[in-house]
Design a protein around this motif. Structure first.
Motif, PDB file in Angstrom:
ATOM      1  N   SER A  56      15.925  -3.276 -29.478  1.00 38.44           N
ATOM      2  CA  SER A  56      15.677  -2.168 -28.559  1.00 38.44           C
ATOM      3  C   SER A  56      14.676  -2.574 -27.474  1.00 38.44           C
ATOM      4  N   VAL A  57      13.678  -3.375 -27.839  1.00 39.65           N
ATOM      5  CA  VAL A  57      12.709  -3.858 -26.853  1.00 39.65           C
ATOM      6  C   VAL A  57      13.390  -4.773 -25.839  1.00 39.65           C
ATOM      7  N   VAL A  58      14.222  -5.677 -26.341  1.00 40.00           N
ATOM      8  CA  VAL A  58      14.920  -6.613 -25.452  1.00 40.00           C
ATOM      9  C   VAL A  58      15.818  -5.853 -24.482  1.00 40.00           C
ATOM     10  N   VAL A  59      16.495  -4.831 -24.963  1.00 38.12           N
ATOM     11  CA  VAL A  59      17.397  -4.050 -24.107  1.00 38.12           C
ATOM     12  C   VAL A  59      16.620  -3.276 -23.049  1.00 38.12           C
ATOM     13  N   LEU A  60      15.550  -2.603 -23.463  1.00 37.96           N
ATOM     14  CA  LEU A  60      14.779  -1.779 -22.529  1.00 37.96           C
ATOM     15  C   LEU A  60      14.033  -2.612 -21.486  1.00 37.96           C
ATOM     16  N   TYR A  61      13.563  -3.796 -21.884  1.00 43.31           N
ATOM     17  CA  TYR A  61      12.753  -4.623 -20.989  1.00 43.31           C
ATOM     18  C   TYR A  61      13.461  -5.944 -20.680  1.00 43.31           C
ATOM     19  N   PHE A  62      14.770  -5.886 -20.560  1.00 44.20           N
ATOM     20  CA  PHE A  62      15.575  -7.106 -20.422  1.00 44.20           C
ATOM     21  C   PHE A  62      15.081  -7.997 -19.281  1.00 44.20           C
ATOM     22  N   LYS A  63      14.875  -7.419 -18.113  1.00 45.00           N
ATOM     23  CA  LYS A  63      14.473  -8.212 -16.951  1.00 45.00           C
ATOM     24  C   LYS A  63      13.092  -8.832 -17.135  1.00 45.00           C
ATOM     25  N   ARG A  64      12.222  -8.117 -17.823  1.00 48.23           N
ATOM     26  CA  ARG A  64      10.854  -8.618 -18.018  1.00 48.23           C
ATOM     27  C   ARG A  64      10.833  -9.864 -18.891  1.00 48.23           C
ATOM     28  N   PHE A  65      11.843 -10.035 -19.733  1.00 50.07           N
ATOM     29  CA  PHE A  65      11.890 -11.213 -20.599  1.00 50.07           C
ATOM     30  C   PHE A  65      12.319 -12.465 -19.852  1.00 50.07           C
ATOM     31  N   PHE A  66      12.636 -12.327 -18.586  1.00 53.01           N
ATOM     32  CA  PHE A  66      13.046 -13.486 -17.788  1.00 53.01           C
ATOM     33  C   PHE A  66      12.172 -13.624 -16.544  1.00 53.01           C
TER      34      PHE A  66
END
Length: 261
Positions: A56-66
């Motif tokens: 859920s974190v990866v989905v919500l903050y997808f762009k921030r992880f890159f």
């Protein structure tokens, strides 16, 4: 364990994992009420369903992880203390997972901190995280190895002690949850595998259902928490923790002893 207990525990995990109220503590108490906390599958289940909340974190903050390589190095620096202390204190931590009273006491103590943390650090507006700040947040996160302390609560408070804004501290806590919870899940799964623990078809289905439910619930919990936190702070969570902690103690000592062994 049956499907109803699976869904309820998954909902509890999704609701509480990213709130400063201790998902582990809530799961220990809930599974104790259900009478399944002593089962090996329950202990595995409560760890593995964290994968859904991680997603859920990866989905919500997808762009921030890159955003940058620097971002990943800071997460690594913050993650290192959990690895070191987790390996050193593994057996001690497992023993604490069998104590609802430990949960009650740490819920109360953590709640008292949350009642004052806005007064102590709530005016900070910094959003930049240095390597030193990341490492200190990682040290604070290790406090959550005590059931009832709350991983998100400890790491958010840790960030606020370093002059981060409430929102910046909370979001970094969410990001840090990904390697921390993934590492804990993989280690616990490996330990069970090496111990010869095998899953039935029903248990595999329960894990899938638990992860799906936890994922959906966590999506709403994270979005709601950030919105509430930026406007109102931590006091409501402090009061909640104290009330729940006292309630657990009253139930245990005056109504029906809670035990998971």
């Amino acid at each position: 364990m049956d499907i109803l207990k699976v869904v309820i525990l998954a909902i509890i995990e999704g609701l509480t994992e990213f709130l400063p109220v201790s998902s582990t503590g809530h799961l220990i108490v809930a599974s104790s009420f259900f009478g399944v906390a002593h089962e090996d599958f329950t202990k595995l289940f409560t760890i593995v369903i964290q994968l859904g909340t991680i997603l859920s974190v990866v989905v919500l903050y997808f762009k921030r992880f890159f955003q940058s390589i620097d971002f990943y190095f800071k997460l690594l620096v913050a993650f290192i203390p959990a690895v070191v202390f987790g390996l050193l204190l593994s057996d001690f931590i497992d023993s604490l997972l069998e104590s609802p009273i430990t949960v009650a006491v740490t819920l109360i103590l953590g709640g008292l901190v949350l009642l004052k943390v806005d007064d102590w650090f709530g005016d900070a507006e910094n959003t930049e995280i240095s390597y030193s700040t990341a490492f200190k947040i990682g040290l604070f996160q290790c406090l959550a190895m005590i059931p009832g302390m709350s991983r998100s609560g400890a790491s958010i408070v840790g960030g606020m002690t370093q002059k981060l804004s409430r929102t910046a501290a909370a979001e970094f806590s969410f990001f840090l949850a990904v390697p921390t919870m993934l590492g804990a899940t993989l280690k616990k799964s490996y330990d069970y595998y090496m111990a010869g623990f095998t899953l039935t078809t029903d248990q595999i289905n329960y894990l899938i259902i638990g992860n799906v439910v936890g994922f959906v619930v966590a999506l709403f919990a994270i979005k709601s928490f950030i919105g509430y936190l930026s406007k109102h702070g931590f006091k409501i969570f402090g009061y909640y923790r104290v009330v729940i902690g006292v309630a657990i103690l009253i139930i245990h000592y005056f109504i029906s002893p809670l035990t998971v062994i």
